[in-house]
Write an enzyme that holds these catalytic residues in place. Structure first.
Site, PDB file in Angstrom:
ATOM      1  N   ARG A 271       0.864  -1.182   0.000  1.00 32.91           N
ATOM      2  CA  ARG A 271       0.000   0.000   0.000  1.00 32.91           C
ATOM      3  C   ARG A 271       0.899   1.230   0.000  1.00 32.91           C
ATOM      4  O   ARG A 271       1.490   1.570   1.021  1.00 32.91           O
ATOM      5  CB  ARG A 271      -0.866  -0.023   1.278  1.00 32.91           C
ATOM      6  CG  ARG A 271      -1.904   1.072   1.351  1.00 32.91           C
ATOM      7  CD  ARG A 271      -2.461   1.196   2.763  1.00 32.91           C
ATOM      8  NE  ARG A 271      -1.584   1.994   3.594  1.00 32.91           N
ATOM      9  CZ  ARG A 271      -1.424   1.824   4.902  1.00 32.91           C
ATOM     10  NH1 ARG A 271      -2.057   0.882   5.543  1.00 32.91           N
ATOM     11  NH2 ARG A 271      -0.612   2.618   5.569  1.00 32.91           N
ATOM     12  N   HIS A 275      -3.255   4.650   4.861  1.00 33.44           N
ATOM     13  CA  HIS A 275      -4.360   3.707   5.091  1.00 33.44           C
ATOM     14  C   HIS A 275      -5.651   4.295   4.546  1.00 33.44           C
ATOM     15  O   HIS A 275      -6.374   3.664   3.786  1.00 33.44           O
ATOM     16  CB  HIS A 275      -4.473   3.431   6.585  1.00 33.44           C
ATOM     17  CG  HIS A 275      -5.753   2.757   6.984  1.00 33.44           C
ATOM     18  ND1 HIS A 275      -6.047   1.475   6.608  1.00 33.44           N
ATOM     19  CD2 HIS A 275      -6.810   3.200   7.697  1.00 33.44           C
ATOM     20  CE1 HIS A 275      -7.256   1.147   7.083  1.00 33.44           C
ATOM     21  NE2 HIS A 275      -7.729   2.179   7.738  1.00 33.44           N
ATOM     22  N   TYR A 284       4.845   5.750  10.859  1.00 36.86           N
ATOM     23  CA  TYR A 284       5.177   4.351  11.130  1.00 36.86           C
ATOM     24  C   TYR A 284       5.988   3.650  10.040  1.00 36.86           C
ATOM     25  O   TYR A 284       6.271   2.479  10.163  1.00 36.86           O
ATOM     26  CB  TYR A 284       3.914   3.555  11.458  1.00 36.86           C
ATOM     27  CG  TYR A 284       2.792   3.670  10.444  1.00 36.86           C
ATOM     28  CD1 TYR A 284       2.799   2.899   9.282  1.00 36.86           C
ATOM     29  CD2 TYR A 284       1.729   4.553  10.644  1.00 36.86           C
ATOM     30  CE1 TYR A 284       1.793   3.003   8.349  1.00 36.86           C
ATOM     31  CE2 TYR A 284       0.705   4.661   9.708  1.00 36.86           C
ATOM     32  CZ  TYR A 284       0.735   3.884   8.571  1.00 36.86           C
ATOM     33  OH  TYR A 284      -0.272   3.992   7.652  1.00 36.86           O
TER      34      TYR A 284
END
Lengths: 385, 322
Positions: A271, A275, A284
């Site tokens: 990805r 998100h 992160y």
């Protein structure tokens, strides 16, 4: 228990016990196009040139839709949006392998799968505008988007069960992410499908992150595909950035499922976006990793293949993007033209027949809206688009 | 210090992690990213990966593991990212957490806290906006707390963590960052099971909690000619019957405001309580303003679902004029 009934000693023994470890379930990855675009011509699936070009066009469409939807969200004209950037090969390759009769259980990121299956781009946008009507999935053989992660997996098993009972020439196709494989619903649904030999394909796009959690935090297993073994169903692991391999893998999975062997497919992808538009992935994951995966971009890889096959010359990249942009503009206009909202719609469709108490609640509310037009000051009909 | 609700929660977590090294914070995205609402920010850096953990995406696992840790002597503080994702874990709350003390005759207890943002109004996706406090209050043995202010959020969360029994701590995310107030430094507690009288008044008692406290206050402020006694319930379970009943005995009138659907909502329990204990004091039927008996609509229509101040005003006036 009295003392003398207890064993005198209980400790470890030096036993030679056979154990099964995940190393015993080494699932190879199915791939046709190498990351550098090279390939074995004999391994290319036997499909016509137009289909090969179409795969590319749809991947471009997925990418443009993601880019433009994200921009619309930034301008307050869409709600939260989940992009499929980086996963185009998984989304399009799997979508292409499906038949109209197959029921798709979407997970949210796979715009092109739904569009290939017949959803209008307008309705896709309406859905992300938070407009209930779009959840009808008009003209599409699809269930609603599984926002509650994994919740659709047992449902897909049930639909597949029904297809089997009907003798239908169709499968239930559940799209999910790596995060969903940790939910109870995943395990219960897949186990169930295995027991009833349901014609179901559970297609996991392992995009390496469930919001901030990387795959190795999600599971101690090396792969999703190997989990199939525990449930007695088939597993396939495929390079999720190789559209030809995904197309082939899901086609094979579909055939297996139709023959009564549910399949868990793991498409290994990445990805590249956040998100959702509410998320900041810089918290992160590091640039280096993102860069690394950018180099494995599914569109670039496939472009190399098309060039090698002499098929890319027929594609006018600029014109293609313009065409998709135009489609998108038209869809935005159509979404904007969507009829003005009515308060009644939130009271409708909950029951086949609206019960008296709910009818009363609606009547009282309508009456209040008339008496207190200032209610509208408190009610922002966002986003109007 | 001046803090928002979410900052006050973060502060409470820092306090209790510092006060008791058997506290653990875990859930989805709570460690490295500091929580999707930043409620757990900084905890990983301060207390390390053994005590602050990102878990797999597994609500059953999170709540079930909390029961296991708690019955083993730890003080788990679990986060369920949105209350709409709690239903899979309902089984763990009902089957294990809430009844373990009772079932084992006190041999095992589950001093655990499950934090979860709840409620509509933030333009979230489907399943992100539920307000199911009545369902959880219906589970014997489970405490359900819903603070509405930064001061209470911090003090009540510390109470929840220290509580010898399981507490579901529902955080009104609609007002997570909408205002600040003075929050004391250091450790302090606000009791669970105790309502707060926010404003004293003579004409009518209005009971609300969580995000609806703020909509209700706005309505009350608009009613210049009505002297409202505003009660913030703060805990759904255990219920502070006394504060509610005493207030209704004084005013003789009551309106309950909640965001959850009407049928089976917690207003019903409050009205029954008032009927039991203050019927003869009532000068009007107890009124309620609630969400409708429908799922929370997607974002385009969710504001119609939420009880807005004019609706609350109308109900208060209707009750006063009865």
């Amino acid at each position: 228990m009295s003392e003398d009934l207890r064993p005198l000693t209980a400790g470890s023994v030096d036993a030679d016990v056979e154990t099964l470890s995940e190393a015993d379930v080494d699932v190879g990855i199915h791939r046709i196009l190498e990351p550098d675009g090279t390939y074995d011509p004999d391994a290319v699936p036997d499909v016509d040139d137009e289909t090969l070009r179409d795969l590319y066009r749809w991947m471009v469409l997925q990418r443009v839709v993601d880019e433009r939807a994200t921009k619309l969200q930034r301008r307050g004209r869409l709600g939260t949006y989940a992009s499929g950037r980086g996963q185009e090969a998984s989304i399009v390759g799997s979508g292409f392998a499906l038949d109209d009769a197959d029921r798709v259980f979407p997970y949210g990121r796979e715009a092109a799968t739904l569009l290939i299956h017949g959803l209008s781009l307008r309705d896709l946008l309406l859905y992300w505008r938070g407009i209930e009507d779009a959840s009808k999935m008009e003209g599409v053989n699809a269930f609603g988007v599984a926002i509650s992660i994994g919740s659709h997996i047992p449902v897909a098993a049930g639909t597949a069960w029904g297809m089997k009972l009907d003798g239908a020439d169709a499968v239930a196709f559940a799209n999910l992410g790596d995060g969903a494989t940790s939910t109870g619903a995943f395990h219960e649904g897949i186990n169930f499908a295995g027991v009833i030999d349901a014609p179901a394909v559970f297609f996991t796009q392992n995009n390496q992150y469930a919001i901030s959690l990387s795959f190795d935090g999600q599971t101690a297993a090396d792969s999703v595909a190997q989990k199939a073994v525990g449930y007695g169903i088939d597993g396939i692991r495929v390079d999720g950035n190789d559209v030809l391999a995904v197309y082939e893998a899901v086609s094979a999975a579909r055939d297996r499922a139709l023959a009564g062997n549910p399949v868990l497919v793991e498409a290994v992808t990445y990805r590249r976006a956040a998100h959702t538009t509410s998320d900041d992935p810089n918290r992160y994951r590091d640039d280096e990793e993102v860069e690394e995966w950018a180099e494995r971009d599914p569109l670039e890889r496939y472009r190399e293949f098309l060039r090698a096959e002499g098929l890319y010359d027929d594609i006018d990249e600029e014109a293609l993007r313009e065409e998709v942009d135009e489609m998108f503009d038209e869809a935005v206009d159509a979404a904007d033209d969507f009829a003005e909202r009515e308060v009644s719609e939130i009271f409708e469709h909950l029951h086949a027949e609206t019960p008296p108490e709910l009818r009363r609640q609606f009547d009282e509310f309508e009456d209040l809206l008339e008496r207190r037009p200032d209610m509208y000051d408190y009610i922002e009909r966002r986003p109007k688009g | 210090m001046e803090a928002t609700i979410v900052e006050a929660i973060n502060d409470a977590l820092h306090e209790e992690m510092g006060n008791d090294d058997r506290t653990l914070v875990f859930g989805e995205d709570v460690a490295q990213s500091g929580g999707v609402f930043r409620a757990t920010e900084g905890l990983l850096d301060e207390y390390g990966g053994d005590r602050v953990l990102d878990t797999p995406l597994s609500e059953i696992g999170i709540v079930g593991a909390a029961v296991g840790l708690a019955t083993y002597g730890y003080r788990p503080i679990a986060e369920i990212q949105f209350s709409g994702f709690l239903p899979p874990a309902f089984d763990q709350l009902v089957t294990n957490a809430s009844r373990i003390r009772w079932r084992t005759r006190g041999e095992l207890t589950a001093p655990m806290t499950v934090r979860t943002p709840y409620g509509a109004g933030v333009r979230a996706l489907e399943h992100h906006s539920e307000s199911l406090e009545a369902a959880y209050a219906h589970i014997p043995g489970l405490k359900v707390a819903v603070p509405s202010t930064p001061h209470d959020a911090k003090g009540m969360l510390i109470s929840a963590v220290r509580d010898p029994d399981p507490v579901l701590f529902m955080e009104p995310k609609h007002v997570y960052r909408s205002f600040r107030e003075e929050v004391p430094e250091g450790t302090y507690t606000e009791p669970l099971g105790k309502a707060a009288v926010r404003e004293e008044g003579e004409d009518v008692t209005v009971v609300a909690w969580g995000a609806m406290m703020h909509k209700t206050r706005e309505a009350v402020d608009a009613l210049d000619d009505v002297d409202v006694e505003l009660v913030d319930l703060r805990s759904i379970s255990p219920l502070d019957r006394e504060t509610v009943v005493e207030s209704v005995k004084k005013t003789g009138r009551c309106v309950v405001v909640h965001e959850a659907p009407k049928t089976g909502g917690f207003a019903g329990e409050l009205i029954a309580t008032i009927n039991d204990e203050a019927l003869m004091y009532l000068e009007a039927p107890v009124n309620r303003v609630t969400g409708f008996d429908v799922p929370v609509p997607l974002l385009a229509m969710e504001d119609f679902y939420i009880p807005q101040p004019p609706r609350i005003e109308e109900a208060i006036r209707e009750t006063v004029d009865y």
